[in-house]
Design an enzyme around this catalytic site. Structure first.
Site: not given
Length: 304
Positions: A103, A130, A133, A221, A260, A288
């Site tokens: 990450r 991402h 996700q 987001d 998310c 997830r």
């Protein structure tokens, strides 16, 4: 030599492979005992350059549930924090573990890791995409609205890494995507061009109504990402693109709302939408875990 299976971005896959992962994730959610020991003896190293709640915990639990184990690390706990190269780190960790998750705020760091590692690399988030996700998002949509192919998805707000990944997904899963973003915060042109070249039904503009009217799903987001220094001006620029009750009223009556997380309630989305009948954000967060299991199984060669 067996090919190393990296999960670095949706664009790297054939659509059928991604679809198989979604189906495996759905199966694992319905029957958690499935593949309970499939990753016994396997170890996942997780490197987090930025804070994480969902990615860190879901991958940790996924590995343990599948019979493996995980090790969470920050650069300060590694010689990365003292100048050791990503290449050398990758080569060393590849001697110890079976897969590495990264990450990072720099997509190039992920590419360097892939270039040097001898084990699967998983993109746990970069400033560009991402994909983990998005797999959970597809799973969530299909739980609530059925197959996503041919459906209408609306994105409002910043054309950030999540918006870019939705664009990639539109090409891979063949749904219609309409994005409403201020021109200054439009998605990366290279990713949009990639999707359009593959026949994706994607349009980017500033008209919220054009994006949202009749949508089966509305997505947003956070406006200020962890690597974002834009601050107050960006918030002012994005205020008209808030997802609120008036926006959701333009979508289909049974539309769902996705985010998310973490959410800044009162900025990109109102409290009323977050807690309203359209919101499935906590189903999305749960998913997830199930999507991560499917990704791990694919990367480590336990699923086709």
């Amino acid at each position: 030599m067996t090919e190393i299976r990296h999960f670095t971005g949706l664009e790297a896959f054939e659509p059928a492979t991604l679809r198989a992962m979604i189906e495996r994730a759905a199966l694992l959610k319905r029957a958690p005992e499935t593949d309970a020991n499939a990753l016994a003896g396997k170890t996942l190293a997780m490197i987090f350059e930025t804070p994480s709640t969902r990615t860190r915990i879901s991958f940790d639990v996924a590995m343990n549930t599948l019979g493996g184990r995980s090790i969470a690390l920050s650069p300060g706990e590694l010689q990365l924090g003292r100048g050791e190269s990503i290449s050398d780190t990758a080569r060393v960790l590849s001697r110890y573990v079976d897969a590495i998750l990264l990450r990072t705020t720099k997509h190039d760091s992920l590419l360097q890791l892939v270039a040097s590692a001898g084990v699967p690399i998983i993109n746990g988030l970069t400033d560009r995409t991402h994909p983990c996700q998005l797999m959970a998002d597809i799973l969530t949509f299909e739980e609530h609205r059925g197959p996503i192919t041919g459906q209408h998805i609306a994105w409002l707000g910043d054309g950030n890494n999540m918006a870019a990944t939705w664009i990639q997904a539109a090409a891979q899963f063949e749904f219609s995507l309409r994005l409403a973003c201020p021109a200054a915060y439009a998605p990366e042109a290279e990713i949009l061009d990639w999707a359009l070249a593959r026949g994706a039904d994607v349009a980017v503009g500033e008209d919220i109504g054009a994006a949202v009217t009749g949508a089966d799903c509305v997505v947003t987001d956070t406006w200020i990402s962890m690597s974002d220094d834009a601050g107050k001006q960006k918030i002012e620029d994005l205020k008209p693109f808030q997802v609120n009750e008036a926006v959701m009223a333009q979508a289909a009556e049974d539309a769902i709302f996705l985010h998310c997380l973490p959410a800044k309630r009162g900025l990109e989305v109102t409290e009323a939408v977050m807690e309203g009948a359209h919101s499935v954000v906590f189903d999305e967060a749960e998913n997830r875990l199930h999507a991560q299991k499917a990704i791990l199984l694919w990367c480590l060669g336990e699923a086709s």
